[in-house]
Design an enzyme around this catalytic site. Sequence first.
Site, PDB file in Angstrom:
ATOM      1  N   GLU A  93     141.861 -73.537 101.158  1.00 39.14           N
ATOM      2  CA  GLU A  93     142.705 -73.439 102.361  1.00 39.14           C
ATOM      3  C   GLU A  93     143.673 -74.619 102.412  1.00 39.14           C
ATOM      4  O   GLU A  93     143.256 -75.772 102.498  1.00 39.14           O
ATOM      5  CB  GLU A  93     141.799 -73.428 103.601  1.00 39.14           C
ATOM      6  CG  GLU A  93     142.562 -73.391 104.913  1.00 39.14           C
ATOM      7  CD  GLU A  93     141.628 -73.328 106.116  1.00 39.14           C
ATOM      8  OE1 GLU A  93     140.422 -73.019 105.957  1.00 39.14           O
ATOM      9  OE2 GLU A  93     142.107 -73.612 107.230  1.00 39.14           O
TER      10      GLU A  93
ATOM     11  N   HIS B 152     130.454 -74.444 109.335  1.00 41.32           N
ATOM     12  CA  HIS B 152     130.371 -75.625 108.478  1.00 41.32           C
ATOM     13  C   HIS B 152     128.897 -76.048 108.497  1.00 41.32           C
ATOM     14  O   HIS B 152     128.235 -75.901 109.535  1.00 41.32           O
ATOM     15  CB  HIS B 152     131.159 -76.805 109.046  1.00 41.32           C
ATOM     16  CG  HIS B 152     132.615 -76.583 109.251  1.00 41.32           C
ATOM     17  ND1 HIS B 152     133.141 -76.037 110.391  1.00 41.32           N
ATOM     18  CD2 HIS B 152     133.674 -76.870 108.457  1.00 41.32           C
ATOM     19  CE1 HIS B 152     134.455 -75.993 110.298  1.00 41.32           C
ATOM     20  NE2 HIS B 152     134.816 -76.482 109.130  1.00 41.32           N
TER      21      HIS B 152
ATOM     22  N   ASP C  16     142.551 -66.955 107.545  1.00 41.20           N
ATOM     23  CA  ASP C  16     142.331 -67.593 108.846  1.00 41.20           C
ATOM     24  C   ASP C  16     143.460 -67.179 109.786  1.00 41.20           C
ATOM     25  O   ASP C  16     144.622 -67.581 109.607  1.00 41.20           O
ATOM     26  CB  ASP C  16     142.304 -69.124 108.709  1.00 41.20           C
ATOM     27  CG  ASP C  16     140.925 -69.647 108.323  1.00 41.20           C
ATOM     28  OD1 ASP C  16     140.021 -68.822 108.085  1.00 41.20           O
ATOM     29  OD2 ASP C  16     140.748 -70.877 108.271  1.00 41.20           O
TER      30      ASP C  16
ATOM     31  N   ASP D 218     149.107 -79.166 115.579  1.00 40.25           N
ATOM     32  CA  ASP D 218     148.189 -78.088 115.176  1.00 40.25           C
ATOM     33  C   ASP D 218     147.553 -77.456 116.424  1.00 40.25           C
ATOM     34  O   ASP D 218     146.716 -78.064 117.082  1.00 40.25           O
ATOM     35  CB  ASP D 218     147.117 -78.739 114.288  1.00 40.25           C
ATOM     36  CG  ASP D 218     146.079 -77.764 113.809  1.00 40.25           C
ATOM     37  OD1 ASP D 218     146.308 -76.548 113.896  1.00 40.25           O
ATOM     38  OD2 ASP D 218     145.038 -78.234 113.335  1.00 40.25           O
TER      39      ASP D 218
ATOM     40  N   LYS E  33     146.778 -76.942 104.046  1.00 40.58           N
ATOM     41  CA  LYS E  33     147.365 -77.351 105.338  1.00 40.58           C
ATOM     42  C   LYS E  33     148.300 -78.517 105.027  1.00 40.58           C
ATOM     43  O   LYS E  33     147.942 -79.384 104.225  1.00 40.58           O
ATOM     44  CB  LYS E  33     146.254 -77.785 106.293  1.00 40.58           C
ATOM     45  CG  LYS E  33     146.731 -78.083 107.714  1.00 40.58           C
ATOM     46  CD  LYS E  33     145.544 -78.372 108.633  1.00 40.58           C
ATOM     47  CE  LYS E  33     146.003 -78.592 110.064  1.00 40.58           C
ATOM     48  NZ  LYS E  33     144.889 -78.926 110.953  1.00 40.58           N
TER      49      LYS E  33
ATOM     50  N   ASP F 265     146.175 -74.022 116.870  1.00 39.69           N
ATOM     51  CA  ASP F 265     145.040 -73.078 116.771  1.00 39.69           C
ATOM     52  C   ASP F 265     145.024 -72.062 117.914  1.00 39.69           C
ATOM     53  O   ASP F 265     143.981 -71.822 118.536  1.00 39.69           O
ATOM     54  CB  ASP F 265     143.689 -73.826 116.771  1.00 39.69           C
ATOM     55  CG  ASP F 265     143.416 -74.503 115.445  1.00 39.69           C
ATOM     56  OD1 ASP F 265     143.972 -74.084 114.421  1.00 39.69           O
ATOM     57  OD2 ASP F 265     142.632 -75.475 115.445  1.00 39.69           O
TER      58      ASP F 265
HETATM   59  C1  GCO Z   1     141.797 -76.914 110.683  1.00 41.42           C
HETATM   60  C2  GCO Z   1     141.229 -75.966 109.654  1.00 41.42           C
HETATM   61  C3  GCO Z   1     139.745 -75.784 109.751  1.00 41.42           C
HETATM   62  C4  GCO Z   1     139.161 -75.055 108.558  1.00 41.42           C
HETATM   63  C5  GCO Z   1     137.687 -75.068 108.618  1.00 41.42           C
HETATM   64  C6  GCO Z   1     137.031 -74.223 107.571  1.00 41.42           C
HETATM   65  O1  GCO Z   1     143.007 -76.911 110.832  1.00 41.42           O
HETATM   66  O2  GCO Z   1     141.028 -77.645 111.302  1.00 41.42           O
HETATM   67  O3  GCO Z   1     141.891 -74.746 109.787  1.00 41.42           O
HETATM   68  O4  GCO Z   1     139.436 -75.103 110.935  1.00 41.42           O
HETATM   69  O5  GCO Z   1     139.606 -73.743 108.480  1.00 41.42           O
HETATM   70  O6  GCO Z   1     137.260 -76.394 108.475  1.00 41.42           O
HETATM   71  O7  GCO Z   1     137.106 -74.833 106.378  1.00 41.42           O
HETATM   72 MN    MN Z   2     141.384 -72.847 109.025  1.00 46.32          MN
HETATM   73 MN    MN Z   3     143.711 -74.920 111.045  1.00 42.26          MN
END
Ligand code: GCO
Ligand code: MN
Ligand code: MN
Length: 389
Positions: free
Chosen positions: A183, A56, A247, A257, A185, A259
Site C-alpha cells: 500500500e 493490525h 482501500d 489525510d 502513500k 480518511d
Molecule cells: C493510513 C493507512 C493505514 C493502512 C493500514 C493497513 O493512512 O493510515 O491507510 O490505514 O491502510 O495500516 O495497513
Molecule cells: Mn489504508
Molecule cells: Mn490511509
Amino acid sequence: MTMSFTPRPEHRFTFGLWTVGNPGRDPFGAPVRSVLSPVEIVHLLADVGAYGVNFHDDDLVPIDASPAKRKKIIAEFRKALADTGLVVPMATTNLFGDPAFRDGAFTSSAPRVRAYALQKTMRAIDLGVSLGAKIYVFWGGREGSETDAGKNLLEAQKWMREAVNFLCGYVRNQGYDLKFALEAKPNEPRGDIFLPTTGAMLAFIGTLDRPEMVGVNPEVAHEHMAGLNFTHAVAQAWDAGKLFHIDLNDQAFGRYDQDLRFGSHNIKSAFFLVKFLEEVGYAGSRHFDAHAYRTSDAEDVKAFAKGCMRTYLILKEKAEKFCADREIQGLLEEIFEDDGAMDRFKGKFAPKKAKALKSHSFDRAALGKRGQPYERLDQLVVDLLLGVR
Ligand code: GCO
Ligand code: MN
Ligand code: MN
C-alpha cells in the site's frame, strides 16, 4: 430505502478494527469516543451488515500483552467471529505506532529495528493466517524521511526489497496460502514516504524474487493526496494482475489525510471507480479504510459504516444504468467508431506492416477536425448521478 442497497456477504464489504474503532483522536485533540474492544467491533460490523473484519496485530492483541492475555483475547475474538459469521480476509502489521519505529521499520537505519520489524511481521502473519487471512497488507507509514541528509536512498530500497523477499520466503516455508499487497502513500506520518504511489509499488514488485506473491493495495485517499486519479492507478494495477486488495475512502485534494466515508467527497471519481471494479469483475474485498468524523458519537459511527456500503451499492446501480442507457451508449459508439480501415496496421510489429504504415497517407486536417462529445456524455453522467435521469 431500496432493498438493493442492503449489504450482503457477496459484496465483500470489510472494515478494519481500526476504522469503526477509531476513537477520534487527532494531532490536536484527545479521543472523543470510548475505545471498543475487538469483540464489540465485530458485533458492530455484523449489525451494520459487513462481511469481514481486518486488523493490525496490535489492534487485536496489545503489543505488551502477556501470553495468557493474548490467548484469551484471541479466543474471544474467534468466538465473536463464529457467533456473527464475520470472516477475516486480510491482516497487517502495525509497524508505525511504537516508538521503536520512529525512523521506519524495514528501512530503519538501525539494523536491530529492521530485524525486530521482521520478527514482529512474522508473528503477525502467523496470527493473521490462524484467523483465516489470505491477503497480508504492507503499509510502510514510517518508511521514509523528513531529511534526506540521514538516509541512503539506495540502501533503503534494498532493505525494503530484502524484507519483502524474506517474508515471501517465510510464507512459502510455512506453507501458508497468503499473498502480499503493498500500500503506497505519499506522506503522513513521514514528510516523504518511500515508494509513494501505486505506480511506484508496481515497479518495485518487478524487482522482487517472487513477484507473483506480491500485488498492491491502492487507497483512494493516498492517490488523491498525491493529486492523482485513483481509478487510473487501479486500472494499471488491474492490467498488471496486481489488484489484490483495495482501500476505499475519500479525500479532498490538497488536504491532510482525511480518511473520509467512501464517496462522501468526490462522488464522480467514486462512481468511475465502482464502475471499473464491477465491470472488470474484481472479486476481492471492498475494504473501507476510513473513519467517522471526530464529531460523531457511537450511533453516528454506525451511520458512517452503513454509508460507505450504501454509497458503493448506489454507485454500482448507477454503473448498471450507465451501461443500459441508450443515449450514453450511443455516444460511446460514436466515440469508439471503427470502420476497420486501420485493421491492417494493428497489433504486433511486422516489417511489412511498418513499411505499409510508413507510406500510408493520412488526412491530418480531417483528423484534427473531429471533436468528441465528451461534454454531452459527461453531463449525462452528472444527470445520472444527481438522480434526474
Ligand atoms: C493510513 C493507512 C493505514 C493502512 C493500514 C493497513 O493512512 O493510515 O491507510 O490505514 O491502510 O495500516 O495497513
Ligand atoms: Mn489504508
Ligand atoms: Mn490511509
